[in-house]
Scaffold this active site. Structure first.
Site, PDB file in Angstrom:
ATOM      1  N   GLY A   1     -65.197  31.169  42.309  1.00  0.00           N
ATOM      2  CA  GLY A   1     -64.085  32.036  41.962  1.00  0.00           C
ATOM      3  C   GLY A   1     -63.568  31.835  40.550  1.00  0.00           C
ATOM      4  O   GLY A   1     -64.334  31.764  39.590  1.00  0.00           O
ATOM      5  N   SER A   2     -62.271  31.711  40.412  1.00  0.00           N
ATOM      6  CA  SER A   2     -61.575  31.829  39.138  1.00  0.00           C
ATOM      7  C   SER A   2     -61.918  30.732  38.135  1.00  0.00           C
ATOM      8  O   SER A   2     -62.044  29.558  38.485  1.00  0.00           O
ATOM      9  CB  SER A   2     -60.065  31.818  39.385  1.00  0.00           C
ATOM     10  N   CYS A   3     -61.986  31.151  36.860  1.00  0.00           N
ATOM     11  CA  CYS A   3     -62.157  30.210  35.752  1.00  0.00           C
ATOM     12  C   CYS A   3     -60.928  29.336  35.564  1.00  0.00           C
ATOM     13  O   CYS A   3     -60.991  28.300  34.882  1.00  0.00           O
ATOM     14  CB  CYS A   3     -62.428  30.972  34.454  1.00  0.00           C
TER      15      CYS A   3
END
Length: 600
Positions: free
Chosen positions: A67-69
């Site tokens: 998922g998210s950086c």
């Protein structure tokens, strides 16, 4: 291998150090952003088996992040506020989580060991109660007294990793010729180059910064240090959505305890020369990169879209590595910058579904991401469907939510996949998607249908909806036009709020053409600078109990971030719910039979 007692045995050490802690083991990757509370260390991803558990002081063993950086930002916050894990044991390398530890070590002299052990050893670790990590050695323990005792803390590497060829300009930056900020940035870049075993660094033509998102005071401390050290970007740099509407947060009633540091963080990046674009969809901006351009983008959906749809070349840069790339204009020659690393190792076959509405693409992306994990997939079966830019945006955002892979290919649609064979490795694994697969995800994402808050429903009237959430990722101009057409001539229920997030440039274009005024007459509220993964109360209505969205990404993260259950559906479903105040408790017709079967 991992040993019980004895001298232990070695994995691959990514960050040196020593720790002993209770084992917290999971077979499912975890996104720290949206999945872990950055202030408490509790897992808040309601779709994850560790939901509700605390990471504090544990030896956390997980296959990888996903998922998210922004997971690196959450990791930095946890390490600096004392609520992080004691060590991280990975089945396979993970840039995002490791980078958070590296920044803590390089900038703040705080660290934990990070080690990669491989699939067999990772599975065997699940039987342990306690674990000791010392450098690359991992030992299973029955009780903490069995540990060898406190070891010397890990040491920060003083020299560039062996095998990375540096230009004279690189060496000058590393020696401080470009100032202290660029020196620190080059040190962090080179450590990541070492992890990837990159041979050299390359020039990149633009950057997109996700680290401007406020996860807590540590991220602000990091950015202010770079500013105070004279940091200035060397390449065109855009900024991601932030945690507040920079121009309007006071009028919106946001607490100054949140608004002021979030605004100060955004200002720090602008001070370093980044453009105040504040959008999670930089591919919608003028000057978006083209095929073959090497760029340094962060933000998971933006990375996936750039690589897959635009044909640009970027790694999935973690928060804080993004600004390092922007300050130096340099990046490791690794990941999707390398032609051979862009090939697919998984073939996905999609069934024909001509009756599907636009909820098909986010559901498909969510499923393909879960199947792919860290592998790049090539998808067959959509050639005749011809998904458009917004379909690919929705697919990519959902894919990036459940996968750690930086891109996908769709045969006949994305630029490199002129044919399936053009992008597919020999011997690639195959997977066939069924409607039952998509139905299972529809059921899982519709948390409002199986929670206490979703009880205000019946088979005739449907589920009561209080808020319609649109714009995750940020709305495009085409989406604004479609929403205006769907809502034209209809009346919104006064008890339902409709909130749309978008970039400033998109809002301006929609305003010029009268679309904004038309939607405001309908009763919609349009907000810039933030996106739904960063919105909190009071911009998120305090009284809202159930949320409706057309974003699989927000349907996944929303329950953990907002504490409210979510109803997922198409854009037309969202407009219908806004007008009636209710949403059907049944799946759409194109999915109905399969969904009913999966629910049973």
């Amino acid at each position: 291998m991992i040993a019980d007692d004895g001298n232990g045995s070695a994995g691959r050490c990514l960050v040196d150090g020593h720790a002993v802690g209770k084992l917290l083991h999971t077979d499912m990757p975890l996104s720290f952003w949206g999945g872990v509370d950055s202030f408490t260390g509790q897992v808040i991803d309601r779709h994850h088996p560790l939901s509700g558990r605390s990471l504090v002081g544990s030896v956390l063993a997980l296959p990888s992040g996903r998922g998210s950086c922004s997971g690196s930002g959450v990791m930095l916050e946890l390490l600096l506020n004392g609520n992080g894990p004691a060590a991280l044991v990975l089945e396979r390398p993970d840039d995002i989580l490791t980078l958070g530890v590296v920044v803590a070590e390089e900038m703040f002299e705080r660290s934990i060991p990070v080690v990669v052990v491989g699939p067999e050893q990772f599975r065997s670790l699940a039987r342990a109660a306690w674990v000791e990590v010392s450098g690359s050695v991992v030992r299973r323990l029955s009780r903490p007294e069995q540990a060898d005792g406190a070891a010397a803390p890990g040491s920060v590497p003083k020299e560039p990793p062996p095998g990375v060829q540096l230009t004279e300009a690189d060496r000058a930056l590393l020696a401080g010729a470009g100032g202290r900020a660029r020196q620190a940035a080059m040190r962090i870049i080179l450590r990541m180059a070492g992890f990837h075993q990159a041979r050299r660094l390359i020039d990149v033509r633009q950057a997109h910064i996700d680290g401007c998102l406020y996860t807590g005071p540590a991220g602000l401390r990091f950015a202010r240090l770079l500013c105070d050290w004279g940091g200035r970007v060397r390449i065109p740099t855009t900024l991601n959505a932030i945690s507040v509407d920079r121009r309007n947060w006071r009028r919106q009633g946001v607490d100054a305890a949140v608004g002021e540091p979030a605004g100060a963080l955004a200002d720090a990046y602008v001070e370093m020369g980044a453009q105040p674009t504040f959008t999670c969809a930089p591919y919608l901006l003028d000057g978006a990169p083209g095929r073959g351009d090497d760029i340094g983008w962060s933000e998971s959906n933006a990375v996936v879209y750039a690589n897959s749809v635009l044909g640009a070349r970027t790694m999935k840069y973690p928060d804080y590595l993004d600004i390092c790339v922007a300050l130096t204009g340099r990046a490791p020659l690794s990941g999707c910058h390398v032609e051979g690393n862009r090939r697919a190792t998984l073939r996905i076959t999609v069934p024909s579904c001509p009756e599907a509405d636009d909820s098909f693409y986010p559901l498909l992306g969510y499923h393909v991401g879960a199947v792919a994990a860290d592998r790049i997939p090539a998808i067959a079966g959509l050639e005749q469907a011809g998904p458009g830019a917004d379909d690919l945006k929705a697919f990519g955002a959902a894919f990036a939510t459940t996968s750690s892979a930086p891109m996908f290919h769709i045969a006949g649609i994305t630029p490199e996949a002129t044919t399936l064979e053009a992008v597919l490795e020999d011997g690639a694994e195959s997977h066939e998607v069924s409607l039952a697969d998509l139905a299972a995800h529809w059921t899982a994402l519709n948390t409002a249908l199986h929670t206490a808050s979703g009880t205000d429903s019946d088979s005739t009237a449907g589920l009561r909806i209080d808020l319609v959430s649109l714009g995750n990722p940020h709305f495009s101009y085409a989406e604004f036009k479609r929403l205006a057409a769907l809502s034209r001539g209809r009346a919104k229920d006064p008890d339902v709020q409709v909130v749309i997030t978008c970039g400033r440039a998109t809002l301006e274009a929609a305003a010029v053409d009268g679309i904004v005024a038309e939607l405001e007459r309908f009763g919609a509220r349009i907000v810039t600078d933030v996106c739904w993964c960063t919105i909190g109360e009071p911009l998120f209505p305090v009284t809202a109990r159930v949320v409706m969205t057309n974003s699989a990404k927000y349907a996944h993260y929303g329950p953990g971030l907002s504490g409210r259950p979510v109803r997922f559906g198409s854009l037309a479903d969202c407009v219908a719910a806004a007008c009636s105040g209710r949403a059907a408790g049944q799946p759409p017709g194109w999915l109905g039979v399969a969904a009913s079967g999966s629910a049973g």
